[in-house]
Structures are given as structure tokens and as C-alpha cells.
Design a protein around this motif. Sequence first.
Motif, mmCIF file in Angstrom:
data_model
loop_
_atom_site.group_PDB
_atom_site.id
_atom_site.type_symbol
_atom_site.label_atom_id
_atom_site.label_comp_id
_atom_site.label_asym_id
_atom_site.label_seq_id
_atom_site.Cartn_x
_atom_site.Cartn_y
_atom_site.Cartn_z
ATOM 1 N N GLY A 80 -10.767 -6.688 113.613
ATOM 2 C CA GLY A 80 -9.612 -5.926 114.078
ATOM 3 C C GLY A 80 -9.086 -5.006 113.001
ATOM 4 O O GLY A 80 -9.834 -4.535 112.146
ATOM 5 N N ASN A 103 -2.304 -7.157 114.388
ATOM 6 C CA ASN A 103 -2.275 -7.081 115.847
ATOM 7 C C ASN A 103 -2.352 -8.484 116.448
ATOM 8 O O ASN A 103 -2.808 -9.427 115.801
ATOM 9 N N ASN A 105 -3.784 -11.522 118.097
ATOM 10 C CA ASN A 105 -5.142 -12.033 118.252
ATOM 11 C C ASN A 105 -5.124 -13.548 118.181
ATOM 12 O O ASN A 105 -4.136 -14.159 117.755
#
Length: 393
Positions: A80, A103, A105
Motif C-alpha cells: 500500500g 490507509n 487495511n
Amino acid sequence: MKRLLICLFLLFPVCAFAFDVKQLAECSFVTTKVFTKSDSMDVNRYIQSTQGLVELFGEKRVDSKTQYVYQGDKQIELQGDSSWRYFFPESWGGRGKGKLIYNQNDVMRSGAAGDTLVVARCEEKILLLLIKQNHPMANDVYSLIGVNEMIAPEIQPKPSLWNRLFGGTDSRTEKLAKVEMAVEMEAPKVTPKKKSRSKKATEPDMDLNPDSYENIPFEAHRHKINKRVVLIGTPRIVDGDTIILEDLFNIRVIGTDTPESKQNCWDSNGHEYACGKQATEHLKKLVGNGRVKCEIRGIGRFGRHTGLCYNMKDVNLNKTMVRDGFAVISTYPPILFEKEEIEARKEKLGVWKGTLRHPHCFRHQKKQDWKAVGLCEDGKLYDGWDDKFTTKE
């Protein structure tokens, strides 16, 4: 058979690219900390700033390709992005503050307070590794990146009774966690040098920037060059050579010995005065109302940490106490500040305006089990450290 080959082919990339802790040896910079509740997705979705993160990313925005790995009952690995943001809020007096934003996840969602968080720069990619609390991989990480100078856990205070019974963390536990995870690495593991038993003076090697700890309530990190643990916090002065930081860490100011709290000395007219109390007050004056930064050198007698300490004006408290005549050279190695003691004697500063017994002798006068030969016998007064004093093993 064909189906089996297809399954093996699909599984092979997963096995080939599964994270191996040995990959950390190839990373140029590694820093670790305890994952806290405020770092988790449930609260913020960013990692709280530490000294190690600032050293890694600097003071500019950095967007990085990121490998996310969670190691718990099972291993989760994702690719990511993450972003380092650095800003200067007015409430911090112009001092910068950073956040490592990630982010949503499954890796970060799996993290819980108390887990080990490892952040590493590996070539062009950032690694975010979360290791479940008490997982054996954490020991492999510590060994690989050379974490061998942790604050002794057996002399650390425990969490509050409430949190031991009902879970959660308190400020004391979080502060201790910061110390346990205070690691900075700029190169692969280097075999540490053996400690010398010599009494030869060694110069302090901490480079300081007073602005870096002027407004910090508490911080723990590792010294950039020599990797020692550095503690920054609010001090409580116990006596002229003992400082307690944050009511957690009892630090013996290394290389010095000040008159005991109940010890008296004699002025130039032979009158007794409370030199022990004067030494304590002088250290309080040097510290002022500011915070103190101590580089931890080891664990001394009675479980106290030993270290070099500085005030917010970058004044070496160890050296200054000797130079001002309110401390003398300690009988325990390393033997430091001989030059400062000679200068204080010549100028008749502090205790040198009259006479005194070495604090070592005062402490041992009842049992007469003196460790320094030639220093205390027959009620001898102290007139400066020199080579004639030897220390018993």
C-alpha cells in the motif's frame, strides 16, 4: 494433477514473497515503538511521532510505497502507501510535530495496544511491521537490530492497580513502553565493544540541541551515534547527585559524588555548615524549572541508572557541579572531571572554601568498609583526587 499444479503455482508467489524478519538486516534505518491505542485505526489512523520517525523521514512531506505486515497467530501481508506529514502547531511553540498516516487495511486493523511496531526504510520502500504482544518474533527483531541496552525491567515500576485488574494503560506504563522501544539504527548491526574496567577518564559524547527538548513533557529515544538510551523529562532533585525523571527513573549523576543530605563540612574558620543541603540546592538552581535530558550509561549500585545529564541550556550538570565546587570526583569508575575539581580547589569554590570528608568516607564511616584505599583511614580529610587512591574490587 493439473489442478494441483495450478494451485501450487498460485501459492508459490505467496511463499516466495512472504515476509522474513531477516529482511530487516538489509534496511538502512530501523526504529521501533510500542503500538498505542492512539496509533490504531479505531482512533486516528496515524502513527504518533517519535524521535526515530523524525530521523527517518525528516521535516518534509514524504509519500512512500509501503509494505504492511502483521505477525500474530497468523501472518498478514499487504502492499500500500503511507504519508509522513510534518507541521509546526502554535501550541508547540514552533517546534515541529510529525504523523505517519496510513490507509485503512487489515494489517493496521489487527494491531492492538502493546504490540511492537517496527518502521524501517528498505531501499525505495517503507516497511510497517506489527508484532503481536509477547510474540517470539519480537525477540528476533531485537537481536537482529542490536537492541541490547534496555532499561532493566526488574527495577521498573508496575502499572497502577486499577489497570492491572481491569486492563488498559496509564501514563507510567506508556512512558516505560517508550523507553523499551527507544531504538534508532542507521546501519546494519555492529558488534558492541567490550566495556573497559579502566578508571581512565572518558569524555562525554552526547551531542545536544536544547531546542529539541525544551517543550517535551517526556520522551525516550536512542542517541543517534552511540545508541545509548536518552531520557527527557521533568526532574525531581533528591540530592546533589541523584535525579528522578518523571517519578519513574532514579538516575545517579555519573562521575560525581556530593556531600550527603545530613553531612556537614567546615568553612575557612572551622565552623560547621550543611554542605549536603547546599549541594542539593545548587543542583536545583542549575536545573531551574526546566526539563532534563540524561544519557543512560548503565545500571549502578542499588538499582539506580547512571548517566550524563544536561539542563535546557545545554549545561552538563555532572561537570558543572564539580566545577562549581559542590561535588567531588566519585570513587566509582569511570573517573571523570579531574580538571574541573583541580580548578575548583584552586579557586576555593563550594566545599573547597574549607575542608570536608569525602562523601564516600562519610557513608561508610560506621562499618569502615571503605572501597577506596588511602582515602578515608584515620578520619582523613579530602584534598583532591589523585593516583594514590586505588579502588578495591
